[in-house]
Design a protein around this motif. Sequence first.
Motif, short mmCIF file in Angstrom:
data_model
loop_
_atom_site.label_atom_id
_atom_site.label_comp_id
_atom_site.label_asym_id
_atom_site.label_seq_id
_atom_site.Cartn_x
_atom_site.Cartn_y
_atom_site.Cartn_z
N MET A 1 28.54 0.18 0.24
CA MET A 1 28.02 -1.13 -0.02
C MET A 1 28.94 -2.19 0.59
SD MET A 1 26.13 -0.81 -3.58
CE MET A 1 25.29 -2.22 -3.09
N ASN A 2 29.32 -2.00 1.80
CA ASN A 2 30.23 -2.92 2.46
C ASN A 2 29.58 -4.25 2.78
OD1 ASN A 2 32.27 -1.08 2.32
ND2 ASN A 2 31.86 -0.22 4.33
N LYS A 3 28.38 -4.24 3.31
CA LYS A 3 27.76 -5.51 3.64
C LYS A 3 26.64 -5.79 2.65
CE LYS A 3 24.62 -3.65 7.11
NZ LYS A 3 24.13 -3.75 8.44
N PRO A 4 26.60 -7.01 2.13
CA PRO A 4 25.58 -7.33 1.15
C PRO A 4 24.19 -7.35 1.76
CG PRO A 4 26.88 -9.28 1.69
CD PRO A 4 27.48 -8.12 2.42
N VAL A 5 23.25 -6.74 1.06
CA VAL A 5 21.85 -6.74 1.46
C VAL A 5 21.08 -7.30 0.28
CG1 VAL A 5 19.91 -5.33 2.20
CG2 VAL A 5 22.20 -4.71 2.92
N SER A 6 20.29 -8.32 0.52
CA SER A 6 19.62 -8.99 -0.58
C SER A 6 18.62 -8.08 -1.28
CB SER A 6 18.93 -10.26 -0.09
OG SER A 6 17.90 -9.92 0.82
N LEU A 7 18.52 -8.29 -2.58
CA LEU A 7 17.58 -7.55 -3.40
C LEU A 7 16.67 -8.52 -4.12
CD1 LEU A 7 19.94 -4.97 -5.14
CD2 LEU A 7 18.31 -4.52 -3.32
N GLY A 8 15.39 -8.17 -4.20
CA GLY A 8 14.47 -8.94 -5.02
C GLY A 8 14.67 -8.59 -6.48
N ASP A 9 14.11 -9.38 -7.36
CA ASP A 9 14.26 -9.15 -8.79
C ASP A 9 13.72 -7.78 -9.20
OD1 ASP A 9 15.43 -11.64 -9.11
OD2 ASP A 9 13.58 -12.60 -9.79
N GLN A 10 12.53 -7.41 -8.71
CA GLN A 10 11.96 -6.11 -9.06
C GLN A 10 12.79 -4.98 -8.48
OE1 GLN A 10 7.80 -6.11 -7.93
NE2 GLN A 10 7.21 -6.46 -10.07
N GLU A 11 13.30 -5.16 -7.27
CA GLU A 11 14.16 -4.12 -6.67
C GLU A 11 15.40 -3.92 -7.52
OE1 GLU A 11 13.46 -4.23 -1.88
OE2 GLU A 11 14.72 -5.81 -2.75
N LEU A 12 16.01 -5.00 -7.94
CA LEU A 12 17.22 -4.89 -8.76
C LEU A 12 16.93 -4.20 -10.08
CD1 LEU A 12 20.17 -5.41 -9.29
CD2 LEU A 12 19.58 -7.73 -10.01
N THR A 13 15.82 -4.54 -10.71
CA THR A 13 15.45 -3.91 -11.97
C THR A 13 15.19 -2.43 -11.78
OG1 THR A 13 14.47 -6.00 -12.69
CG2 THR A 13 13.88 -4.05 -13.94
N LEU A 14 14.50 -2.06 -10.71
CA LEU A 14 14.26 -0.64 -10.43
C LEU A 14 15.57 0.07 -10.09
CD1 LEU A 14 12.42 1.79 -9.98
CD2 LEU A 14 11.98 0.94 -7.66
N LEU A 15 16.43 -0.56 -9.33
CA LEU A 15 17.72 0.04 -8.99
C LEU A 15 18.53 0.31 -10.25
CD1 LEU A 15 19.81 1.00 -6.95
CD2 LEU A 15 20.51 -1.40 -6.65
N ARG A 16 18.53 -0.62 -11.17
CA ARG A 16 19.25 -0.40 -12.43
C ARG A 16 18.64 0.77 -13.20
NH1 ARG A 16 19.17 -6.10 -14.90
NH2 ARG A 16 19.54 -4.90 -16.78
N TYR A 17 17.31 0.87 -13.19
CA TYR A 17 16.64 2.00 -13.85
C TYR A 17 17.07 3.32 -13.21
CZ TYR A 17 13.17 5.33 -15.35
OH TYR A 17 12.58 6.46 -15.85
#
Length: 128
Positions: A1-17
């Motif tokens: 995770m060296n370079k930041p890549v933007s995440l949408g709200d749903q993507e972030l919620t799914l990633l946390r899941y």
Amino acid sequence: MNKPVSLGDQELTLLRYVTDHAPVTVREAAAKFGESHCLARTTILTMMERLRSKGYLTRVKDAGAFEYRPVVAKKELMQGLIHDFVEKSLGGSLSPIVAYLTEAQGLSERELSDLRRLLDLKDAEMKS
């Protein structure tokens, strides 16, 4: 995770899941996460593949289905996301976060104690 890549709200919620339930297949994610968020299986598949292409998830084929796992542990993921937020949204300054925390409603005694402990550790680190 060296370079930041933007995440949408749903993507972030799914990633946390996925991070909390890994390894997880698209079918499992659709059944447990998708249904509660009114998302179709195809949408879950698209989002998981997008998270994989952004470098947040990996997949391995097991018993005929792909199992998805986070690239980094949850703690490292959260630290990276917070770092990206501080850099992009706050211009690298942590002061607004500290100010927010001092005014935040619902901060428990345990959270406050944890914050004090972390600040004490950082203070000791900086003095040595």
